[in-house]
Design an enzyme around this catalytic site. Structure first.
Site, PDB file in Angstrom:
ATOM      1  N   ASP A 103     -80.622 -81.226  26.716  1.00 42.43           N
ATOM      2  CA  ASP A 103     -80.227 -82.589  27.051  1.00 42.43           C
ATOM      3  C   ASP A 103     -80.360 -82.822  28.559  1.00 42.43           C
ATOM      4  O   ASP A 103     -79.560 -82.301  29.342  1.00 42.43           O
ATOM      5  CB  ASP A 103     -78.775 -82.781  26.596  1.00 42.43           C
ATOM      6  CG  ASP A 103     -78.214 -84.142  26.896  1.00 42.43           C
ATOM      7  OD1 ASP A 103     -78.965 -85.021  27.348  1.00 42.43           O
ATOM      8  OD2 ASP A 103     -77.001 -84.330  26.679  1.00 42.43           O
ATOM      9  N   ASP A 292     -83.856 -89.347  29.704  1.00 43.13           N
ATOM     10  CA  ASP A 292     -82.769 -88.634  29.032  1.00 43.13           C
ATOM     11  C   ASP A 292     -83.206 -88.196  27.644  1.00 43.13           C
ATOM     12  O   ASP A 292     -83.283 -89.004  26.723  1.00 43.13           O
ATOM     13  CB  ASP A 292     -81.547 -89.560  28.955  1.00 43.13           C
ATOM     14  CG  ASP A 292     -80.362 -88.931  28.233  1.00 43.13           C
ATOM     15  OD1 ASP A 292     -80.426 -87.730  27.905  1.00 43.13           O
ATOM     16  OD2 ASP A 292     -79.378 -89.644  27.991  1.00 43.13           O
TER      17      ASP A 292
END
Length: 404
Positions: A103, A292
């Site tokens: 992530d 992201d």
């Protein structure tokens, strides 16, 4: 000390392939609610208000002029399932292999552990520090993460080894969960998370710990202080991967173009001034985006997303699905999104989030973040490019991909 002084010319890169998460559910409202949790946008004047309702769900309530609808309630266990890919990572010595979410929008490395109740551990591989000869508890170190729906996880911290492919990181701070809220117990899609944003976002107290990537650099395990990402569409026959320490030249279908990053807030934030659809350019308010991998959708400020869907025939806000939808067979004009000084073409399939509903509509891969002052370039954008997260040069690079 600059990262240039911490490089190892003899180091070999590590490539870790992405595995499809069997629990993954292509449900757009889950992805939008998850993004709302992370970035804290709670109002979308063009469509929905996000609100918490107890410890186990997020509510998306219609806020459309002249239209009323029942609230769409998104159960948090399904938000957890909005995780398309996981990566095998070995923790400890001799080590246990955990499936982690990589992530770039967070900076904690937290895992399910033996210190959770038996009920909470069900369905997970777990880290047991007592079975690792290299584990050492960090006295007084704790962590706690809260999300927008009142879900939470917390625990203690151990120093231990963490292995990414053939790269072994020593004394990595492993955030071992000791308690998690009910909705995390119901999420069996992964065994934890490995954050790849900057150290500033780490939640360990009283002293934050370094991310695995920072430790790769500091321990001179890399030839280049960067990592790269290739994400693929769920329909693709290709395999996605992360590579640490090198650019995979075989993955480049077009030249790389770099732009500086602004990491003051801990994110991979960069210039993103506009998008085009059907050749018409629209400015993105704020002119910035965060890249992201932990967000499935491409999130725009409300005014920009409204302009985007004005160019797709049949597109509309659906109060029951919690966002913009459009007919699966709609003729989508050519779409590009800007990053740095370049525009990148978006494959139409990446603008469709999952399969069509019973009415033949698909949930849009582009959704509204209300009054957010920047865009979020999640997977709907990132699947169209090969991305270089260049820590050493404080920049991010993109190369257009021509295939799904």
């Amino acid at each position: 000390m600059s990262s240039a002084n911490l490089l190892n010319s003899d180091a070999k890169p590590a490539t870790l392939h992405l595995k499809k998460n069997d629990k993954f559910s292509h449900t757009g409202s889950y992805g939008l609610a998850k993004a709302a949790q992370r970035y804290g946008f709670d109002a979308n004047p063009e469509g929905f208000i996000f609100a918490s309702k107890g410890p186990g769900s997020v509510v998306l309530r219609a806020n459309i002029a002249g239209q009323t609808a029942d609230a769409t309630e998104v159960e948090t266990q399904n938000i957890g399932n909005d995780l398309e890919y996981v990566v095998d990572v070995k923790v400890g010595t001799p080590g246990v292999t955990l499936q982690l979410d990589f992530d770039t929008g967070s900076s904690d490395c937290w895992v399910w552990s033996s210190e959770l109740s038996a009920h909470a551990r069900k369905g997970h591989d777990i880290y047991d520090p007592s079975k690792s000869s290299t584990s050492k508890k960090i006295d007084g170190a704790t962590w706690e993460i809260h999300y927008g729906d009142n879900s939470w996880a917390k625990g203690v911290v151990y120093d231990d080894t963490l292995q990414l492919g053939d790269l072994t990181i020593k004394n990595q701070g492993i955030e071992a969960a000791t308690k998690v809220s009910k909705q995390f117990v119901q999420d069996q899609g992964n065994d934890g998370l490995l954050g790849l944003a900057f150290d500033k976002l780490n939640t360990v107290k009283p002293n934050p710990v370094k991310t695995p990537f920072t430790n790769l650099v500091n321990q001179k395990l890399l030839k280049q202080a960067l990592f790269t990402v290739k994400l693929v569409n769920w329909q693709s026959s290709e395999k996605g991967f992360y590579t640490f320490g090198a650019i995979d030249e075989t993955a480049l279908q077009n030249p790389l173009s770099y732009t500086p990053i602004d990491n003051a807030d801990g994110f991979w934030k960069h210039k993103a001034t506009s998008f085009t659809i059907g050749g018409v350019e629209t400015q993105i308010p704020g002119g910035k985006a965060i890249s992201d991998t932990g967000t499935s959708l491409l999130i725009l400020p409300a005014s920009a997303v409204k302009a985007f869907y004005a160019s797709i025939p049949g597109a509309r806000l659906d109060p029951l699905q919690g966002g913009y939808v459009f007919p699966q067979n709609a003729e989508i004009p050519p779409v590009t999104f800007g990053a740095g000084d370049q525009q990148y073409t978006i494959n139409p399939e990446n603008l469709k989030y999952g399969k069509p509903d019973s009415n033949g509509n698909v949930y849009g891969g582009v959704q509204s973040g209300g009054n957010l002052p920047f865009a979020i370039y999640g997977d709907a954008f990132l699947k169209n490019v090969y991305v270089v997260f260049d820590y050493g040069n404080n920049q991010i690079g993109f190369s257009q991909r021509d295939t799904l």
